[in-house]
Design an enzyme around this catalytic site. Structure first.
Site, PDB file in Angstrom:
ATOM      1  N   HIS A 305       0.839  -1.200   0.054  1.00 45.56           N
ATOM      2  CA  HIS A 305       0.054  -0.103   0.015  1.00 45.56           C
ATOM      3  C   HIS A 305       0.984   1.342   0.074  1.00 45.56           C
ATOM      4  O   HIS A 305       1.916   1.278   0.710  1.00 45.56           O
ATOM      5  CB  HIS A 305      -0.823  -0.103   1.173  1.00 45.56           C
ATOM      6  CG  HIS A 305      -1.905   0.982   1.059  1.00 45.56           C
ATOM      7  ND1 HIS A 305      -2.032   2.171   1.397  1.00 45.56           N
ATOM      8  CD2 HIS A 305      -3.478   0.788   0.719  1.00 45.56           C
ATOM      9  CE1 HIS A 305      -2.955   2.714   1.193  1.00 45.56           C
ATOM     10  NE2 HIS A 305      -3.834   1.889   0.824  1.00 45.56           N
ATOM     11  N   ASP A 362      -7.853  -5.361   0.065  1.00 46.34           N
ATOM     12  CA  ASP A 362      -8.445  -6.165  -0.806  1.00 46.34           C
ATOM     13  C   ASP A 362      -8.031  -7.670  -0.681  1.00 46.34           C
ATOM     14  O   ASP A 362      -8.598  -8.543  -1.528  1.00 46.34           O
ATOM     15  CB  ASP A 362      -7.926  -5.585  -2.331  1.00 46.34           C
ATOM     16  CG  ASP A 362      -8.522  -4.129  -2.398  1.00 46.34           C
ATOM     17  OD1 ASP A 362      -9.574  -4.014  -2.279  1.00 46.34           O
ATOM     18  OD2 ASP A 362      -7.820  -3.337  -2.976  1.00 46.34           O
TER      19      ASP A 362
HETATM   20  N1  ACO Z   1       4.169  -7.676  -4.769  1.00 52.41           N
HETATM   21  C1  ACO Z   1       5.586  -7.660  -4.884  1.00 52.41           C
HETATM   22  N2  ACO Z   1       6.287  -6.641  -4.875  1.00 52.41           N
HETATM   23  C2  ACO Z   1       5.726  -5.443  -4.450  1.00 52.41           C
HETATM   24  C3  ACO Z   1       4.245  -5.125  -4.119  1.00 52.41           C
HETATM   25  C4  ACO Z   1       3.389  -6.393  -4.476  1.00 52.41           C
HETATM   26  N3  ACO Z   1       2.152  -6.371  -4.151  1.00 52.41           N
HETATM   27  N4  ACO Z   1       3.819  -4.027  -4.033  1.00 52.41           N
HETATM   28  C5  ACO Z   1       5.141  -3.372  -3.988  1.00 52.41           C
HETATM   29  N5  ACO Z   1       5.925  -4.002  -4.350  1.00 52.41           N
HETATM   30  C6  ACO Z   1       7.657  -3.710  -4.512  1.00 52.41           C
HETATM   31  C7  ACO Z   1       7.888  -2.872  -5.749  1.00 52.41           C
HETATM   32  O1  ACO Z   1       8.413  -3.719  -6.663  1.00 52.41           O
HETATM   33  C8  ACO Z   1       9.000  -2.133  -5.003  1.00 52.41           C
HETATM   34  O2  ACO Z   1      10.229  -2.587  -5.243  1.00 52.41           O
HETATM   35  P1  ACO Z   1      11.557  -1.862  -5.419  1.00 52.41           P
HETATM   36  O3  ACO Z   1      11.508  -1.023  -4.386  1.00 52.41           O
HETATM   37  O4  ACO Z   1      12.584  -2.956  -5.405  1.00 52.41           O
HETATM   38  O5  ACO Z   1      11.523  -1.206  -7.033  1.00 52.41           O
HETATM   39  C9  ACO Z   1       8.533  -1.732  -3.605  1.00 52.41           C
HETATM   40  O6  ACO Z   1       7.725  -2.902  -3.174  1.00 52.41           O
HETATM   41  C10 ACO Z   1       7.763  -0.450  -3.412  1.00 52.41           C
HETATM   42  O7  ACO Z   1       6.660  -0.544  -4.393  1.00 52.41           O
HETATM   43  P2  ACO Z   1       6.025   0.718  -5.225  1.00 52.41           P
HETATM   44  O8  ACO Z   1       5.362   0.332  -6.259  1.00 52.41           O
HETATM   45  O9  ACO Z   1       7.137   1.731  -5.567  1.00 52.41           O
HETATM   46  O10 ACO Z   1       5.043   1.219  -4.202  1.00 52.41           O
HETATM   47  P3  ACO Z   1       3.849   2.214  -4.309  1.00 52.41           P
HETATM   48  O11 ACO Z   1       3.585   3.004  -3.153  1.00 52.41           O
HETATM   49  O12 ACO Z   1       3.819   2.995  -5.550  1.00 52.41           O
HETATM   50  O13 ACO Z   1       2.645   1.268  -4.632  1.00 52.41           O
HETATM   51  C11 ACO Z   1       0.675  -0.314  -4.631  1.00 52.41           C
HETATM   52  C12 ACO Z   1       1.601   0.715  -4.002  1.00 52.41           C
HETATM   53  C13 ACO Z   1       0.437   0.261  -6.034  1.00 52.41           C
HETATM   54  C14 ACO Z   1      -0.573  -0.506  -3.999  1.00 52.41           C
HETATM   55  C15 ACO Z   1       1.631  -1.602  -4.705  1.00 52.41           C
HETATM   56  O14 ACO Z   1       1.831  -1.991  -3.405  1.00 52.41           O
HETATM   57  C16 ACO Z   1       0.689  -2.691  -5.700  1.00 52.41           C
HETATM   58  O15 ACO Z   1       0.861  -2.706  -6.841  1.00 52.41           O
HETATM   59  N6  ACO Z   1       0.187  -3.505  -4.837  1.00 52.41           N
HETATM   60  C17 ACO Z   1      -0.644  -4.620  -5.548  1.00 52.41           C
HETATM   61  C18 ACO Z   1      -2.053  -4.051  -6.050  1.00 52.41           C
HETATM   62  C19 ACO Z   1      -2.695  -4.010  -4.542  1.00 52.41           C
HETATM   63  O16 ACO Z   1      -2.951  -4.596  -3.988  1.00 52.41           O
HETATM   64  N7  ACO Z   1      -3.622  -2.533  -4.791  1.00 52.41           N
HETATM   65  C20 ACO Z   1      -4.575  -2.362  -3.651  1.00 52.41           C
HETATM   66  C21 ACO Z   1      -4.091  -0.935  -3.045  1.00 52.41           C
HETATM   67  S1  ACO Z   1      -4.980  -0.839  -1.815  1.00 52.41           S
HETATM   68  C22 ACO Z   1      -6.430   0.159  -2.397  1.00 52.41           C
HETATM   69  O17 ACO Z   1      -6.519   0.718  -3.655  1.00 52.41           O
HETATM   70  C23 ACO Z   1      -8.030  -0.082  -1.638  1.00 52.41           C
END
Ligand code: ACO
Length: 427
Positions: A305, A362
């Site tokens: 998140h 979720d």
């Molecule tokens: N699985 C694997 N790796 C992940 C995940 C994941 N679900 N989420 C983040 N990471 C990793 C990224 O690859 C990144 O790694 P790095 O630093 O080596 O490049 C690091 O963790 C940080 O991730 P970001 O994408 O930069 O974080 P951001 O805050 O932009 O993204 C997000 C948050 C979009 C929710 C992300 O965690 C994701 O895509 N999760 C899966 C989708 C999801 O469940 N979304 C629901 C959000 S809650 C809602 O909307 C109600």
């Protein structure tokens, strides 16, 4: 104001006021930055930018805290109901018994849709995604309810807000009915907000529909858990659309469009699809490895998140509710075992631990919704239904804010500098 922040730019010192909220990080007020330095700030994704002042919802992502008007989400989910939480978000305080009854009465009396809207639905293909239908129908409401689109009139704003909260279950249920080819059901004023929605979705005119109290309570909790979440992408979209003076129905349609994406509201659909694809706990290591592989775009859906770097407090309530619903309905879905095991493995895995990736709201909601009988395409629709109250509350707050301006971010331009046009024959 709690002091000043100093910035040295262009060889000069500049002071900017530091403002304090009631809780949470202070903010540096940089509104005069461009005028004084000729520079913008650069913050793609708004990771460090407060776009507004708000008194609605507070999140401490490190501690895993979510408060609506000061009340913790777990207390609201366990002790309140969606109508009361809606009143709280819109009005700032919990209602008295009389206020709650009046509010519920008002919402109940606005649940019907203009009859002409049924024709509007029939213009969609039967296999249209219900989010596509919802976007279209909610946007179209502005063509049906002209008497609540004057945003300068607080009364019209409140009527539009009530209409949106009230009509969303009817719109969502009709989107579902249309996709399965069953007749639309009119609302039944004897039922609760949530019971009414369940009946309009799963009932048929040929039979009485008996609302299961466990399912009704679980659904109501899911609505509470999704009611608002500070300045997330869809809420910011609603505020940005509203900042130009657009009517509330158009603004909420914009919010629905933003919510649709898999990184936001579409994640519960994606999470359930992922759990089904994994299918058996034995295959979890393979998917964990994929999630960690930088060359693989796969992400563990329902994990991570932008704000929560701890367990999402909504996920805890959701997990408990999933247990209750599956027990009551006698559903033995193997994906629930996959979900539980995946959570345990990921919570111990160095990659997820070091990046502070925890289950979000979720992760379990899809399991519950699927057990209740919703197809995955309806998941984001339910999220939109519940989030509507947050959107309208935030929109009302913005319109009433004397500091409100049209939202207009700046940019770091990296395209070509000025050059002369060359006629096509000379290129
Ligand atoms: N699985 C694997 N790796 C992940 C995940 C994941 N679900 N989420 C983040 N990471 C990793 C990224 O690859 C990144 O790694 P790095 O630093 O080596 O490049 C690091 O963790 C940080 O991730 P970001 O994408 O930069 O974080 P951001 O805050 O932009 O993204 C997000 C948050 C979009 C929710 C992300 O965690 C994701 O895509 N999760 C899966 C989708 C999801 O469940 N979304 C629901 C959000 S809650 C809602 O909307 C109600």
């Amino acid at each position: 104001m709690t002091g000043n922040a100093k910035l040295v730019a262009g060889g000069k010192d500049h002071d900017y006021p530091v403002l304090a909220g009631s809780v949470g990080p202070d903010v540096i007020d940089i509104r005069k930055l461009y005028g004084q330095t000729g520079m913008f700030t650069y913050d793609p994704g708004f990771t460090s930018t407060a776009s507004c002042e708000s008194g609605l919802t507070y999140i401490d992502g490190d501690q895993g805290i979510l408060l609506h008007r000061g009340y913790p989400i777990d207390q609201l989910a366990e002790q309140s109901n969606f109508m009361e939480v809606s009143y709280l978000l819109l009005n700032g305080e919990l209602p008295s018994q009389a206020e709650l009854e009046k509010f519920s009465y008002t919402i109940t009396r606005h649940t019907m849709l203009h009859e002409q809207l049924a024709t509007f639905y029939r213009g969609f293909r039967r296999d249209a995604h219900p989010m596509a239908i919802m976007c279209g129908v909610v946007g179209a409401l502005s063509a049906f309810y002209h008497d609540s689109t004057d945003i300068t009139d607080p009364r019209q704003r409140m009527i539009a807000s009530h209409r949106l909260i009230a009509k969303m279950p009817t719109i969502a249920a009709m989107a579902y009915k249309y996709s399965v080819g069953q007749p639309f059901l009119y609302p039944d004023n004897k039922l609760s907000y949530t019971g009414n929605f369940l009946r309009m979705t799963f009932g048929v005119p040929a039979e009485d529909y008996v609302v299961d109290p466990v399912v009704e309570a679980a659904m109501d909790k899911i609505f509470i858990l999704h009611a608002d979440h500070e300045q997330n992408a869809s809420t910011s979209t609603v505020r940005l659309a509203g900042s130009s003076g657009a009517n509330p129905f158009a603004c909420i349609a914009a919010g629905i469009a933003c919510l649709w994406g898999p990184a936001h509201g579409g994640a519960n659909e994606a999470a359930l699809n992922m759990l089904r694809e994994i299918g058996h706990p034995d295959r979890i290591p393979e998917y964990i490895a994929r999630a960690k592989n930088k060359d693989d775009p796969f992400r563990l859906m329902g994990f991570g998140h932008r704000v929560y770097k701890n367990y999402d407090p909504r996920a805890k309530v959701m997990q408990k509710t999933a247990n209750e619903v599956l027990d009551k309905l006698g559903v033995t879905d193997p994906i629930f075992d996959v979900a539980r095991e995946l959570e345990q493995i990921a919570l111990k895995d160095e990659y997820f631990v070091s990046k502070k990736l925890y289950p979000n709201v979720d992760f379990y909601s899809g399991v519950i919704l699927s057990a209740i009988g919703f197809p995955t395409t309806m998941f984001t629709v339910l999220f939109a239904l519940a989030r509507t109250v947050g959107w309208v509350a935030q929109w009302n707050e913005m319109i009433s804010d004397p500091e409100q301006k049209i939202g207009r971010p700046r940019q770091l331009y990296t395209g070509p500098t000025q050059r002369d046009y060359v006629p096509v024959g000379d290129r």
